[in-house]
Design a protein around this motif. Structure first.
Motif, short mmCIF file in Angstrom:
data_model
loop_
_atom_site.label_atom_id
_atom_site.label_comp_id
_atom_site.label_asym_id
_atom_site.label_seq_id
_atom_site.Cartn_x
_atom_site.Cartn_y
_atom_site.Cartn_z
N LYS A 240 32.60 10.91 -23.29
CA LYS A 240 33.68 9.95 -23.47
C LYS A 240 34.99 10.55 -22.96
O LYS A 240 35.46 11.57 -23.46
N LYS A 241 35.58 9.90 -21.94
CA LYS A 241 36.86 10.36 -21.43
C LYS A 241 37.98 9.64 -22.17
O LYS A 241 38.00 8.41 -22.24
N VAL A 242 38.91 10.41 -22.73
CA VAL A 242 40.03 9.81 -23.45
C VAL A 242 41.32 10.56 -23.15
O VAL A 242 41.30 11.72 -22.72
N ARG A 243 42.43 9.90 -23.37
CA ARG A 243 43.72 10.56 -23.24
C ARG A 243 43.85 11.62 -24.32
O ARG A 243 43.35 11.44 -25.44
N LYS A 244 44.55 12.68 -24.02
CA LYS A 244 44.73 13.74 -25.03
C LYS A 244 45.36 13.18 -26.30
O LYS A 244 45.02 13.58 -27.41
N ALA A 245 46.29 12.25 -26.14
CA ALA A 245 46.99 11.69 -27.29
C ALA A 245 46.07 10.87 -28.19
O ALA A 245 46.38 10.61 -29.35
N GLN A 246 44.90 10.46 -27.68
CA GLN A 246 43.99 9.61 -28.44
C GLN A 246 42.78 10.36 -29.01
O GLN A 246 41.99 9.78 -29.75
N VAL A 247 42.65 11.63 -28.67
CA VAL A 247 41.47 12.41 -29.08
C VAL A 247 41.24 12.35 -30.58
O VAL A 247 40.16 12.00 -31.06
N GLY A 248 42.24 12.72 -31.36
CA GLY A 248 42.09 12.80 -32.81
C GLY A 248 41.78 11.45 -33.44
O GLY A 248 41.01 11.37 -34.39
N TYR A 249 42.40 10.38 -32.90
CA TYR A 249 42.17 9.05 -33.45
C TYR A 249 40.71 8.63 -33.27
O TYR A 249 40.08 8.09 -34.18
N LEU A 250 40.16 8.86 -32.08
CA LEU A 250 38.77 8.47 -31.83
C LEU A 250 37.83 9.28 -32.71
O LEU A 250 36.91 8.73 -33.34
N LEU A 251 38.03 10.59 -32.78
CA LEU A 251 37.16 11.43 -33.59
C LEU A 251 37.22 11.02 -35.06
O LEU A 251 36.21 11.04 -35.76
N ASN A 252 38.41 10.64 -35.51
CA ASN A 252 38.59 10.24 -36.90
C ASN A 252 37.94 8.90 -37.18
O ASN A 252 37.22 8.73 -38.17
N SER A 253 38.17 7.90 -36.32
CA SER A 253 37.65 6.56 -36.58
C SER A 253 36.13 6.51 -36.45
O SER A 253 35.49 5.68 -37.09
N TRP A 254 35.55 7.39 -35.63
CA TRP A 254 34.09 7.42 -35.50
C TRP A 254 33.44 8.42 -36.46
O TRP A 254 32.23 8.59 -36.44
N ASN A 255 34.23 9.08 -37.30
CA ASN A 255 33.71 10.08 -38.24
C ASN A 255 32.89 11.15 -37.53
O ASN A 255 31.78 11.50 -37.94
N ILE A 256 33.46 11.69 -36.45
CA ILE A 256 32.76 12.70 -35.67
C ILE A 256 33.07 14.09 -36.22
O ILE A 256 34.24 14.51 -36.25
N ASP A 257 32.06 14.79 -36.67
CA ASP A 257 32.21 16.16 -37.14
C ASP A 257 32.77 17.01 -36.00
O ASP A 257 32.12 17.21 -34.97
N SER A 258 33.99 17.52 -36.19
CA SER A 258 34.66 18.25 -35.11
C SER A 258 34.69 19.76 -35.34
O SER A 258 35.49 20.47 -34.74
N THR A 259 33.84 20.23 -36.23
CA THR A 259 33.72 21.67 -36.44
C THR A 259 32.76 22.25 -35.40
O THR A 259 31.77 21.61 -35.02
N ALA A 260 33.05 23.46 -34.95
CA ALA A 260 32.23 24.08 -33.91
C ALA A 260 30.78 24.27 -34.37
O ALA A 260 29.84 24.14 -33.58
N GLY A 261 30.58 24.55 -35.67
CA GLY A 261 29.24 24.81 -36.18
C GLY A 261 28.56 23.62 -36.81
O GLY A 261 27.54 23.79 -37.49
N ALA A 262 29.11 22.41 -36.63
CA ALA A 262 28.54 21.19 -37.23
C ALA A 262 28.37 21.36 -38.74
O ALA A 262 27.28 21.17 -39.29
N ASP A 263 29.47 21.74 -39.40
CA ASP A 263 29.41 22.13 -40.81
C ASP A 263 29.59 20.99 -41.81
O ASP A 263 29.32 21.16 -43.00
N LEU A 264 30.09 19.83 -41.37
CA LEU A 264 30.38 18.76 -42.31
C LEU A 264 29.11 18.08 -42.80
O LEU A 264 28.11 17.98 -42.08
N LYS A 265 29.17 17.59 -44.04
CA LYS A 265 28.03 16.91 -44.64
C LYS A 265 28.46 15.52 -45.09
O LYS A 265 29.62 15.21 -45.20
#
Length: 294
Positions: A240-265
């Motif tokens: 997914k290509k996105v503007r830098k300014a929109q990165v956090g919003y997309l990751l947040n709205s899609w509930n994407i685990d953004s930890t390097a080790g996939a640590d979220l449960k």
């Protein structure tokens, strides 16, 4: 060699033909009255439009004498490049452009937070069009209510709420402002943007990054296959290509685990940012909004 569908017709008639196709495609039926009421044309004009559609796509619709309207045939194939976004919007909000719809056509529904006030939204839209600063009274989570002058260049919906992207003269940087936190606006018609306040100087807006998104590693094999299908992944990843300014919003709205080790449960977390470590090195401001262990 067959040309493009409805080649040579006027733009106005093409809009009506697209409306016919939309109704057949999504409701399975169409009448002359549908065309007349939507576009304000005569019965004769609506008949000509239906004839033009049938001539181009004779296998798409058939006349049902009992119901006295045309219905989709089993051989229907969409001819025109209909916009998925606009079709879904119509299914949700009805026909029309800017007037509040009054017809009963509602086949889809979505959950949304409070929409912004039109007066405030229109002020920012005018400011963007005219390249004029706006004095606003804004309620911030960190500093409360304050007056500042901003130079807006874009309106943005992050999936949850509307923002305006603008240069903030108070903090001397480009930032996002939630429209529903704006208490008042005053368009400064006598002023203009300075060179460093223009959209092409907003590096985080102009520059794009690639998000490599995968099914969360903790999911079962069947769940991963379902997620791959849902998000249209190729080779078990979605690029997914996105503007830098929109990165956090997309990751947040899609509930994407953004930890390097996939640590979220959590059962609500189905996705993982595969290149999380790479993005962390880029020092993207909006990344602080992404789901993490912090």
């Amino acid at each position: 060699m067959r040309g493009a569908p409805f080649e040579g017709v006027s733009h106005q008639q093409l809009e009506r033909l697209a409306h016919i196709e939309f109704l057949i495609y999504f409701t399975g039926k169409v009448t002359r009255k549908d065309i007349m009421s939507r576009f304000g044309v005569s019965s004769a004009a609506a008949t000509r439009d239906l004839s033009a559609y049938i001539e181009e796509a004779p296998d798409n619709i058939v006349y049902d004498p009992r119901q006295k309207h045309y219905v989709a045939s089993s051989k229907f194939r969409c001819l025109l490049p209909l916009s998925a976004e606009k079709c879904l919007s119509t299914l949700t909000s009805g026909f029309g452009d800017v007037m509040d719809g009054r017809e009963d056509f509602r086949y889809a529904h979505y959950i949304a937070l409070e929409e912004p006030e039109l007066d405030i939204t229109a002020t920012f839209s005018r400011a963007i069009s005219l390249a004029k600063p706006v004095e606003i009274t804004y309620v911030s989570t960190s500093s409360g209510s304050s007056i500042r002058i901003i130079c807006p260049h874009s309106l943005m919906n992050n999936g949850l709420r509307w923002h305006v992207r603008a240069y903030d003269r108070k903090r001397q940087k480009f930032s996002d402002f939630v429209l529903n936190r704006v208490l008042s606006t005053d368009l400064l018609y006598k002023e203009v943007f300075k060179d460093h306040e223009a959209i092409n100087e907003d590096a985080d807006w102009v520059e794009e990054v690639e998000l490599v998104i995968q099914p969360h590693p903790r999911l079962t094999e069947n769940s991963q296959a379902a997620v791959e299908k849902e998000f249209g992944m190729k080779g078990a990843v979605l690029i997914k290509k996105v503007r830098k300014a929109q990165v956090g919003y997309l990751l947040n709205s899609w509930n994407i685990d953004s930890t390097a080790g996939a640590d979220l449960k959590g059962r609500h977390i189905l996705l993982h940012l595969k290149n999380a470590e790479e993005l962390e090195k880029m020092q993207i401001d909006s990344l602080q909004l992404a789901p993490s262990l912090d």
